[in-house]
Design a protein around this motif. Sequence first.
Motif, PDB file in Angstrom:
ATOM      1  N   GLN A  97       0.819  -1.210   0.000  1.00 41.25           N
ATOM      2  CA  GLN A  97       0.000   0.000   0.000  1.00 41.25           C
ATOM      3  C   GLN A  97       0.854   1.261   0.000  1.00 41.25           C
ATOM      4  N   ARG A  98       1.974   1.232   0.698  1.00 44.39           N
ATOM      5  CA  ARG A  98       2.863   2.393   0.713  1.00 44.39           C
ATOM      6  C   ARG A  98       3.479   2.611  -0.668  1.00 44.39           C
ATOM      7  N   VAL A  99       3.872   1.526  -1.327  1.00 50.69           N
ATOM      8  CA  VAL A  99       4.435   1.633  -2.665  1.00 50.69           C
ATOM      9  C   VAL A  99       3.418   2.240  -3.623  1.00 50.69           C
ATOM     10  N   LEU A 100       2.186   1.730  -3.612  1.00 47.30           N
ATOM     11  CA  LEU A 100       1.146   2.241  -4.509  1.00 47.30           C
ATOM     12  C   LEU A 100       0.793   3.688  -4.183  1.00 47.30           C
ATOM     13  N   SER A 101       0.763   4.008  -2.889  1.00 47.37           N
ATOM     14  CA  SER A 101       0.453   5.377  -2.476  1.00 47.37           C
ATOM     15  C   SER A 101       1.503   6.366  -2.971  1.00 47.37           C
ATOM     16  N   GLU A 102       2.786   5.990  -2.842  1.00 43.91           N
ATOM     17  CA  GLU A 102       3.869   6.866  -3.278  1.00 43.91           C
ATOM     18  C   GLU A 102       3.885   7.025  -4.802  1.00 43.91           C
ATOM     19  N   LEU A 103       3.530   5.970  -5.522  1.00 44.06           N
ATOM     20  CA  LEU A 103       3.462   6.070  -6.971  1.00 44.06           C
ATOM     21  C   LEU A 103       2.396   7.074  -7.408  1.00 44.06           C
ATOM     22  N   LYS A 104       1.263   7.048  -6.728  1.00 43.10           N
ATOM     23  CA  LYS A 104       0.181   7.977  -7.070  1.00 43.10           C
ATOM     24  C   LYS A 104       0.505   9.407  -6.632  1.00 43.10           C
ATOM     25  N   ARG A 105       1.230   9.540  -5.542  1.00 42.33           N
ATOM     26  CA  ARG A 105       1.483  10.863  -4.962  1.00 42.33           C
ATOM     27  C   ARG A 105       2.686  11.554  -5.587  1.00 42.33           C
ATOM     28  N   LYS A 106       3.786  10.820  -5.785  1.00 39.38           N
ATOM     29  CA  LYS A 106       5.031  11.435  -6.227  1.00 39.38           C
ATOM     30  C   LYS A 106       5.436  11.106  -7.661  1.00 39.38           C
ATOM     31  N   TYR A 107       4.906   9.997  -8.186  1.00 33.79           N
ATOM     32  CA  TYR A 107       5.379   9.532  -9.491  1.00 33.79           C
ATOM     33  C   TYR A 107       4.197   9.300 -10.436  1.00 33.79           C
ATOM     34  N   ARG A 108       3.294  10.255 -10.501  1.00 35.50           N
ATOM     35  CA  ARG A 108       2.079  10.083 -11.288  1.00 35.50           C
ATOM     36  C   ARG A 108       2.354   9.967 -12.784  1.00 35.50           C
ATOM     37  N   LYS A 109       3.483  10.504 -13.247  1.00 32.92           N
ATOM     38  CA  LYS A 109       3.789  10.434 -14.676  1.00 32.92           C
ATOM     39  C   LYS A 109       4.281   9.046 -15.088  1.00 32.92           C
ATOM     40  N   PHE A 110       4.690   8.218 -14.119  1.00 31.72           N
ATOM     41  CA  PHE A 110       5.117   6.855 -14.422  1.00 31.72           C
ATOM     42  C   PHE A 110       3.893   5.941 -14.502  1.00 31.72           C
ATOM     43  N   TYR A 111       3.977   4.927 -15.361  1.00 34.53           N
ATOM     44  CA  TYR A 111       2.881   3.966 -15.486  1.00 34.53           C
ATOM     45  C   TYR A 111       3.142   2.787 -14.545  1.00 34.53           C
ATOM     46  N   GLN A 112       2.129   2.378 -13.797  1.00 37.93           N
ATOM     47  CA  GLN A 112       2.291   1.242 -12.877  1.00 37.93           C
ATOM     48  C   GLN A 112       1.188   0.220 -13.096  1.00 37.93           C
ATOM     49  N   GLN A 113       1.532  -1.062 -12.906  1.00 38.97           N
ATOM     50  CA  GLN A 113       0.585  -2.161 -13.061  1.00 38.97           C
ATOM     51  C   GLN A 113       1.083  -3.350 -12.241  1.00 38.97           C
ATOM     52  N   ASP A 114       0.185  -4.330 -12.018  1.00 41.81           N
ATOM     53  CA  ASP A 114       0.614  -5.567 -11.358  1.00 41.81           C
ATOM     54  C   ASP A 114       1.634  -6.269 -12.246  1.00 41.81           C
ATOM     55  N   ALA A 115       2.714  -6.774 -11.652  1.00 43.22           N
ATOM     56  CA  ALA A 115       3.704  -7.529 -12.415  1.00 43.22           C
ATOM     57  C   ALA A 115       3.137  -8.898 -12.780  1.00 43.22           C
ATOM     58  N   SER A 116       3.851  -9.642 -13.603  1.00 44.13           N
ATOM     59  CA  SER A 116       3.398 -10.947 -14.078  1.00 44.13           C
ATOM     60  C   SER A 116       2.982 -11.851 -12.918  1.00 44.13           C
ATOM     61  N   PHE A 117       1.735 -12.309 -12.963  1.00 43.44           N
ATOM     62  CA  PHE A 117       1.250 -13.184 -11.898  1.00 43.44           C
ATOM     63  C   PHE A 117       2.006 -14.510 -11.906  1.00 43.44           C
TER      64      PHE A 117
END
Length: 342
Positions: free
Chosen positions: A309-329
């Motif tokens: 949750q901290r990783v996802l929160s920081e991506l949305k807050r500080k790194y919004r220009k980067f694309y994020q997704q779940d890695a290969s299941f």
Amino acid sequence: MQINIGDKVRFLSETGGGVVTRILDAKTVMILNDEDEFEIPSLKSDLVVIESSQTGNTAQTKTSNTTTSSSPSPSKQSLFVEKEEVYAAFVPKESSVASEGPLELYLINDTNQILLYNYYNEKGQRTEGVTAGNLDPKSKILLAEYELKDLNELSSCHFQILYYQQGISSIKNPLTRTIKIQAVKFYKSSSYKDTAYFHQDAILYKLTGGSDLEQKLDELSDKDFKQAIREKKTSGKVKVAEKSNNSNDQLIEVDLHINALIDSVTGLSNADILEYQMNKFHDTLRQYQYEKGKKIVFIHGIGNGTLKQRVLSELKRKYRKFYQQDASFKEYGWGATMVTIR
């Protein structure tokens, strides 16, 4: 012939029989005689098993106080490999696919001595006794079963082992070993290898040999340990693992599990650990922030979800220009997030 505690047996050289109550050595067991209810020693070669403890409801229940209700009944199997080593192995349950289904944990005694063993789980700061018993020479025994999701909560497996051999023999030092669990490893099909002990691929850990480095690290004072962490933080660029994929880019894999970042957590609070993990996360993104198209997989595990949750929160807050997704299941299960630099 493999004879286990709880087996119902008959004598070959005389009438009568009883139930096996103890394993004295590789050749001798103790029998609770049916006729007079006295315990007597008997050679295994003079016995035939008429009801196995693995299928019948016999004296195996007398030893149930050594196991927890969540652990399976011990299942011993003979081996024909001779390496004079002791192993632990995680094996996909029969008919299950590696990296997808439940796993069985085995203790393997590839020595000529009897093993007296204790097995413990460690979940967070809590250690739980799971099972204890003895294991004949050249045999293996099922200790526990785990669903893949359960391994996200398991931080370590601990083994305490004594060697015994009747008659003239050298005395071996007791064996104490800890296996640190990295849950993501069990989701990777490449982690499972062919061994001499199972028909299917397994993840094998050697318990004999090795060094006492981990114990020495744990003995460091809190001051020394925290100083070592500060030195790691200022030692330069973040170390990451690169692996090739089908594209021209390199896929960066960063394992945020704390035992992949530092050698020991002695003296650290949960908050300290989380801070260290997030520092690694930020350092990595800063290192590659100008390399457009670069893909970075952050392995955070599932656990209680705090790190994820901290990783996802920081991506949305500080790194919004980067694309994020779940890695290969298939590669990481639910325990990783892939970030693409833009």
